[in-house]
Design a protein around this motif. Structure first.
Motif, PDB file in Angstrom:
ATOM      1  N   ALA A 180       3.070   0.617   5.761  1.00 53.06           N
ATOM      2  CA  ALA A 180       2.259  -0.479   5.204  1.00 53.06           C
ATOM      3  C   ALA A 180       2.030  -1.581   6.242  1.00 53.06           C
ATOM      4  CB  ALA A 180       2.921  -1.052   3.959  1.00 53.06           C
ATOM      5  N   LEU A 181       3.026  -1.843   7.080  1.00 53.73           N
ATOM      6  CA  LEU A 181       2.890  -2.858   8.122  1.00 53.73           C
ATOM      7  C   LEU A 181       1.952  -2.403   9.241  1.00 53.73           C
ATOM      8  CD1 LEU A 181       6.629  -3.948   8.467  1.00 53.73           C
ATOM      9  CD2 LEU A 181       4.777  -5.324   7.517  1.00 53.73           C
ATOM     10  N   LEU A 182       1.989  -1.109   9.554  1.00 59.13           N
ATOM     11  CA  LEU A 182       1.237  -0.601  10.700  1.00 59.13           C
ATOM     12  C   LEU A 182      -0.128  -0.014  10.358  1.00 59.13           C
ATOM     13  CD1 LEU A 182       4.109   1.150  12.683  1.00 59.13           C
ATOM     14  CD2 LEU A 182       2.945  -0.983  13.257  1.00 59.13           C
ATOM     15  N   ARG A 183      -0.351   0.337   9.106  1.00 56.93           N
ATOM     16  CA  ARG A 183      -1.582   1.039   8.717  1.00 56.93           C
ATOM     17  C   ARG A 183      -2.862   0.417   9.271  1.00 56.93           C
ATOM     18  NH1 ARG A 183      -2.299   3.132   2.987  1.00 56.93           N
ATOM     19  NH2 ARG A 183      -0.669   1.610   2.742  1.00 56.93           N
ATOM     20  N   PRO A 184      -3.071  -0.897   9.149  1.00 60.06           N
ATOM     21  CA  PRO A 184      -4.344  -1.454   9.647  1.00 60.06           C
ATOM     22  C   PRO A 184      -4.552  -1.249  11.149  1.00 60.06           C
ATOM     23  CG  PRO A 184      -3.149  -3.075   8.343  1.00 60.06           C
ATOM     24  CD  PRO A 184      -2.225  -1.927   8.538  1.00 60.06           C
ATOM     25  N   TYR A 185      -3.478  -1.052  11.891  1.00 59.23           N
ATOM     26  CA  TYR A 185      -3.565  -0.971  13.341  1.00 59.23           C
ATOM     27  C   TYR A 185      -3.542   0.461  13.873  1.00 59.23           C
ATOM     28  CZ  TYR A 185      -2.196  -5.663  12.184  1.00 59.23           C
ATOM     29  OH  TYR A 185      -2.130  -6.896  11.600  1.00 59.23           O
ATOM     30  N   ILE A 186      -3.130   1.424  13.055  1.00 54.71           N
ATOM     31  CA  ILE A 186      -3.051   2.813  13.534  1.00 54.71           C
ATOM     32  C   ILE A 186      -4.041   3.745  12.839  1.00 54.71           C
ATOM     33  CG2 ILE A 186      -0.659   2.565  14.282  1.00 54.71           C
ATOM     34  CD1 ILE A 186       0.196   4.177  11.814  1.00 54.71           C
ATOM     35  N   TYR A 196       0.395  10.463   8.801  1.00 57.80           N
ATOM     36  CA  TYR A 196       0.651  11.599   9.677  1.00 57.80           C
ATOM     37  C   TYR A 196       0.850  11.107  11.111  1.00 57.80           C
ATOM     38  CZ  TYR A 196       0.344  16.657  10.529  1.00 57.80           C
ATOM     39  OH  TYR A 196       0.618  17.963  10.825  1.00 57.80           O
ATOM     40  N   ARG A 197       0.051  10.143  11.528  1.00 60.39           N
ATOM     41  CA  ARG A 197       0.167   9.570  12.868  1.00 60.39           C
ATOM     42  C   ARG A 197       1.539   8.905  13.046  1.00 60.39           C
ATOM     43  NH1 ARG A 197      -4.480   8.744  15.674  1.00 60.39           N
ATOM     44  NH2 ARG A 197      -3.888   6.705  16.458  1.00 60.39           N
ATOM     45  N   LEU A 198       1.967   8.153  12.042  1.00 62.03           N
ATOM     46  CA  LEU A 198       3.282   7.510  12.105  1.00 62.03           C
ATOM     47  C   LEU A 198       4.394   8.560  12.119  1.00 62.03           C
ATOM     48  CD1 LEU A 198       4.974   4.941  12.182  1.00 62.03           C
ATOM     49  CD2 LEU A 198       4.830   4.873   9.679  1.00 62.03           C
ATOM     50  N   ALA A 199       4.247   9.614  11.341  1.00 62.58           N
ATOM     51  CA  ALA A 199       5.257  10.683  11.312  1.00 62.58           C
ATOM     52  C   ALA A 199       5.392  11.352  12.677  1.00 62.58           C
ATOM     53  CB  ALA A 199       4.902  11.712  10.244  1.00 62.58           C
ATOM     54  N   ILE A 200       4.281  11.595  13.346  1.00 65.99           N
ATOM     55  CA  ILE A 200       4.325  12.192  14.690  1.00 65.99           C
ATOM     56  C   ILE A 200       5.076  11.272  15.646  1.00 65.99           C
ATOM     57  CG2 ILE A 200       2.892  12.778  16.698  1.00 65.99           C
ATOM     58  CD1 ILE A 200       0.793  13.839  14.646  1.00 65.99           C
ATOM     59  N   PHE A 201       4.751   9.987  15.608  1.00 68.51           N
ATOM     60  CA  PHE A 201       5.417   9.012  16.480  1.00 68.51           C
ATOM     61  C   PHE A 201       6.922   8.969  16.201  1.00 68.51           C
ATOM     62  CE2 PHE A 201       7.133   4.731  16.995  1.00 68.51           C
ATOM     63  CZ  PHE A 201       6.931   4.533  18.346  1.00 68.51           C
ATOM     64  N   PHE A 244      10.080   4.384   5.414  1.00 67.25           N
ATOM     65  CA  PHE A 244       8.885   4.933   6.058  1.00 67.25           C
ATOM     66  C   PHE A 244       7.626   4.279   5.480  1.00 67.25           C
ATOM     67  CE2 PHE A 244       5.278   7.793   6.152  1.00 67.25           C
ATOM     68  CZ  PHE A 244       5.218   8.154   7.487  1.00 67.25           C
ATOM     69  N   HIS A 245       7.560   4.194   4.157  1.00 65.71           N
ATOM     70  CA  HIS A 245       6.378   3.614   3.516  1.00 65.71           C
ATOM     71  C   HIS A 245       6.240   2.117   3.808  1.00 65.71           C
ATOM     72  CE1 HIS A 245       4.976   7.208   1.628  1.00 65.71           C
ATOM     73  NE2 HIS A 245       6.169   7.433   1.094  1.00 65.71           N
ATOM     74  N   ARG A 246       7.367   1.407   3.929  1.00 63.53           N
ATOM     75  CA  ARG A 246       7.301  -0.009   4.299  1.00 63.53           C
ATOM     76  C   ARG A 246       6.764  -0.179   5.721  1.00 63.53           C
ATOM     77  NH1 ARG A 246      12.833  -1.718   1.851  1.00 63.53           N
ATOM     78  NH2 ARG A 246      13.419  -0.484   3.610  1.00 63.53           N
ATOM     79  N   LEU A 247       7.284   0.643   6.636  1.00 60.71           N
ATOM     80  CA  LEU A 247       6.802   0.585   8.014  1.00 60.71           C
ATOM     81  C   LEU A 247       5.328   0.972   8.082  1.00 60.71           C
ATOM     82  CD1 LEU A 247       7.345   0.154  11.023  1.00 60.71           C
ATOM     83  CD2 LEU A 247       8.119   2.543  11.133  1.00 60.71           C
TER      84      LEU A 247
END
Length: 160
Positions: free
Chosen positions: A11-17, A32-37, A6-9
């Motif tokens: 880190a990859l998506l943070r700048p964009y979400i 939290y946004r990634l967890a909802i998705f 989860f944390h690796r994913l």
């Protein structure tokens, strides 16, 4: 999904979400946004379930799912999705010929419908043949070990 993956994913998506903080209201954290998705795609949870589970509004859930999906497709697909090279294609053709008896198969494709709430303006475009509103998701793989492509499209889009 492990906490580490989860944390690796993330880190990859943070700048964009990650959304910017405004004076109007606090933003929802990118984790939290990634967890909802991820909860939505892993459980097939309806927006009403996500509203209750995460304590956010339906329109917020809809925006988050769209934002994260877009980030994955635009930012990660070129890095992680690829077509087989000639050797891999030939191995795949042989694998599928032995398994099915049908020559010349390089890959398999499948799809599913993810239920959504009817969009206000273009609702009829999202109504599928079974009579409920959904977004079509497609993926393909070769040798049944590697998923190579993922697409989540509006009804007017063509999967390419």
């Amino acid at each position: 999904m492990t906490r580490q993956s989860f944390h690796r994913l993330h880190a990859l998506l943070r700048p964009y979400i990650q959304k910017k903080e405004t004076h109007l209201r606090p933003t929802i954290d990118s984790e939290y946004r990634l967890a909802i998705f991820l909860y939505h795609i892993s459980h097939g949870a309806a927006y009403t379930v996500l509203v209750n589970q995460f304590g956010v509004g339906k329109s917020t859930v809809s925006g988050i799912i769209g934002d994260v999906s877009k980030a994955i497709v635009q930012q990660l697909s070129t890095k992680y999705i690829r077509f087989p090279n000639v050797d891999e294609a030939m191995r795949s053709i042989e694998h599928w010929r032995e398994k099915s008896g049908i020559p010349g198969i390089v890959a398999c494709i499948d799809g599913t419908h993810i239920p959504i709430i009817q969009p206000a303006k273009t609702g009829t475009a999202y109504c599928n043949r079974k009579g409920y509103y959904s977004i079509n998701v497609q993926g393909w793989c070769f040798l049944c070990t590697l998923i190579n492509c993922f697409s989540c499209c509006r009804p007017q889009k063509t999967f390419r």
